[in-house]
Design an enzyme around this catalytic site. Structure first.
Site, mmCIF file in Angstrom:
data_model
loop_
_atom_site.group_PDB
_atom_site.id
_atom_site.type_symbol
_atom_site.label_atom_id
_atom_site.label_comp_id
_atom_site.label_asym_id
_atom_site.label_seq_id
_atom_site.Cartn_x
_atom_site.Cartn_y
_atom_site.Cartn_z
ATOM 1 N N GLY A 10 -1.440 39.262 12.456
ATOM 2 C CA GLY A 10 -0.575 38.418 11.629
ATOM 3 C C GLY A 10 0.722 38.060 12.326
ATOM 4 N N SER A 36 -1.752 44.413 10.524
ATOM 5 C CA SER A 36 -1.287 45.786 10.451
ATOM 6 C C SER A 36 0.209 45.825 10.152
ATOM 7 C CB SER A 36 -1.557 46.472 11.789
ATOM 8 O OG SER A 36 -0.858 47.684 11.857
ATOM 9 N N ALA A 47 11.153 29.454 21.919
ATOM 10 C CA ALA A 47 11.265 28.055 22.355
ATOM 11 C C ALA A 47 9.869 27.443 22.366
ATOM 12 C CB ALA A 47 11.868 27.986 23.751
ATOM 13 N N LYS A 75 15.286 21.419 20.406
ATOM 14 C CA LYS A 75 15.185 21.596 21.861
ATOM 15 C C LYS A 75 14.785 20.257 22.475
ATOM 16 C CE LYS A 75 12.272 23.629 25.389
ATOM 17 N NZ LYS A 75 11.144 24.497 25.692
ATOM 18 N N PRO A 93 13.783 17.217 30.573
ATOM 19 C CA PRO A 93 13.798 16.786 29.173
ATOM 20 C C PRO A 93 12.431 16.313 28.683
ATOM 21 C CG PRO A 93 14.959 15.215 30.613
ATOM 22 C CD PRO A 93 14.170 16.128 31.482
ATOM 23 N N THR A 358 5.280 27.812 26.720
ATOM 24 C CA THR A 358 3.947 27.314 26.374
ATOM 25 C C THR A 358 3.121 28.275 25.517
ATOM 26 O OG1 THR A 358 3.273 28.085 28.553
ATOM 27 C CG2 THR A 358 3.674 25.722 28.307
#
Ligand code: FAD
Length: 516
Positions: A10, A36, A47, A75, A93, A358
């Site tokens: 979870g 759990s 991020a 961001k 960017p 990522t």
């Protein structure tokens, strides 16, 4: 048709997967999530990557509904500090490079020259320096007047890769998991707070049920492993091998701090900062109530206590009372993330270090691909194979992009940074690097499969990192008139300055979002 999906775990992965599946398939699929209370979540991951916006759109969530609850901020970029040399700064960017006469402004910039590529060719760096919100006070997106087109419609699908959004978010991932848990249970997901003690398989090796401490056996058709680095189902039970990326990406540890700050006093940069250090790099992520920060390093070059000391010195007195979270990272991916009736999503599937943020992108891509490849009782092997191919390529592509960060950074002043230039690179990358030393990357010369990053990102990184630049500009440009390219450079300066004047600060804008 399959009827029952059981998700174990979870954290951010478990709840993103559960809510996305529920949104996609509604009442036709029952979703149970077992989590759990004893095993903590990883406690970092703040991020994100720009496609994350589509996740919230898909769930039908507007920013004011979830951002304040998760202490979220915007961001627009990653700010790289000290990667070329001490004191050097550039931004990566979420902004595509404009083209002039068929050539990107990166190509033109190499010919025309300038002070700083990112600020000369893109507007977002100026917004980051000035700590601006990407939205006007009325909520309109800043880029309405620019080359990239306007805001996107709500309820888009995740897979629409052409709609890379011009910003992502920072948020407290634990709060997001809690927010999604409330949302998911209100939408019909069964939430079981319990420990999975055992995972049982039938005679063919398919998972039949999980055994919990207090809720007995939980059966299902498809089991999703969201148990984090431990890979309880996929690795421990299904015995799927984990393929390490460590030969290419040696950072395998992190130490993190949650530092309280006064945002009114300090302001909030709308970007993640990645500061290169002697044996790795430090992330700084501004949330609306605190900063998330951490030192990512390679244990071959730095001991945990030295890393913690370095991080505390970097942050200063604000970190004095804050407890450090030391984390061992498992870098790489499963050979296959879907094996028989078990699919791993999140850290259990794979992870590269957080340099381009990522982790959550992999979760999002994983669940999106799962929906596209979702099986029925025939379990067509082509669906499994297609899924595994897409996930493996996505992770391998990001791995390669991160290797470029280290290999192409001009910095080589410590044993750690010297080694980044000597280490082998993944297959195919050496040839790409050779090609880029003559011609900057385009869509035909980067990693050839979808991994989130487009050619503009490679251009921005190479020109920012400074250690692997083409010797000279493209000969083709000498045959072209450069008037339009010069006009474009002037236009960027004007647009950037007009936007800085017109947009509110990120802090002002977020305060207005929080007050509804
Ligand atoms: P976890 O958070 O570890 O959750 C595992 C879950 O499994 C928990 O709920 C636990 O209780 C449960 N569980 C385990 N065993 C059992 C059991 N036996 N029974 C029941 N439940 C069980 N990603 C980003 O996108 N951006 C970032 O900036 C970023 N930074 C990162 C920095 C670091 C140092 C690291 C290590 C990761 C970072 N990530 C980042 C990745 C991100 O944190 C993860 O992708 C994300 O939090 C998902 O984690 P998870 O849910 O897969 O695993």
């Amino acid at each position: 048709m399959l009827r029952n999906v059981v998700i174990v775990g979870g954290g951010t992965a478990g709840w993103m997967t559960a809510t996305y599946l529920k949104e996609a398939f509604g009442d036709r699929l029952s979703v149970t999530l077992v989590e759990s209370a004893r095993v903590p979540t990883i406690g970092v991951g703040e991020a994100t990557f720009s496609t994350v916006r589509h996740f919230f759109d898909y769930l039908g969530l507007a920013e004011h509904e979830w951002m304040p609850a998760c202490h979220a901020s915007y961001k627009l970029a990653i700010r790289f500090e000290n990667w070329r040399e001490p004191g050097h700064v550039f931004y990566h960017p979420f902004e595509r490079l404009p083209k002039v006469q068929g050539f990107t402004m990166a190509d033109w910039w190499l010919k025309l020259g300038g002070e700083r590529f990112d600020k000369d060719c893109l507007v977002i760096p100026a917004l980051c320096d000035a700590m601006r919100s990407p939205r006007y006070p009325d909520g309109e997106l800043f880029e309405r007047a620019l080359h990239d087109g306007g805001d996107r419609p709500r309820r888009s699908t995740l897979s629409d890769q052409s709609t890379q959004f011009p910003y992502a978010y920072h948020f407290d991932a634990s709060l997001l998991a809690e927010f999604l848990a409330d949302l998911g249970t209100s939408r019909g997901i069964r939430r079981v707070r319990d420990d999975v003690l055992e995972v049982r398989q039938d005679e063919r090796g398919w998972i039949s049920h999980v055994v919990t401490r207090e809720h007995g056996d939980i059966t299902g058709d498809l089991f999703i492993d969201c148990t984090g680095f431990r890979g309880l189902l996929i690795n421990q039970v299904m015995k799927e091998p984990f393929e390490s990326y460590q030969d290419y990406l040696p950072n395998n540890r992190a130490v993190a701090l949650r530092v309280p700050i006064d945002v009114v006093e300090n302001g909030m940069r709308p970007c993640t900062t990645a500061t290169a250090m002697d044996s790795g790099w430090i992330w700084t992520i501004p949330l609306s109530n605190r900063i998330g920060t951490g030192y990512v390093y390679a244990e071959d070059f730095c001991a945990p206590e030295d890393a913690e000391r370095t991080l505390r010195e970097f942050v200063g007195p604000a970190a004095a009372e804050v407890e450090a979270n030391h984390i061992k990272m498992r870098i790489g991916r499963n050979r296959n993330s879907w094996v028989r009736n078990c699919v791993a999503i999140g850290l259990s599937s794979g992870f590269v270090e957080p340099l381009e943020s990522t982790g959550i992108f992999f979760i999002q891509y994983g669940v999106e691909q799962l929906v596209k490849h979702f099986p029925d009782e025939n379990w067509q092997p082509e669906l499994t194979a297609g899924y595994n191919r897409a996930i493996a390529r996505c992770l391998d592509g990001v791995r390669d992009f991160l290797v470029v960060h280290y290999r192409c950074a001009a910095r080589a002043d410590t044993p750690y940074w010297k080694a980044t230039k000597e280490r082998p690179v993944p297959a195919g990358l050496e040839e790409r690097l050779e090609a880029w030393s003559v011609r900057l990357p385009d869509e035909t010369s980067i990693y050839p499969y979808y991994h989130g990053f487009e050619a503009y990102s490679y251009n921005v990184m190479l020109l920012g990192l400074g250690g692997h630049l083409p010797q000279r500009s493209l000969p083709a440009l000498d045959y072209l008139d450069d008037t339009e390219a010069r006009a474009q450079l002037a236009r960027v300066r004007e647009q950037a300055s007009a936007l800085v004047d017109a947009l509110p600060s990120q802090q002002e804008y977020l305060a207005s979002v929080a007050s509804g």
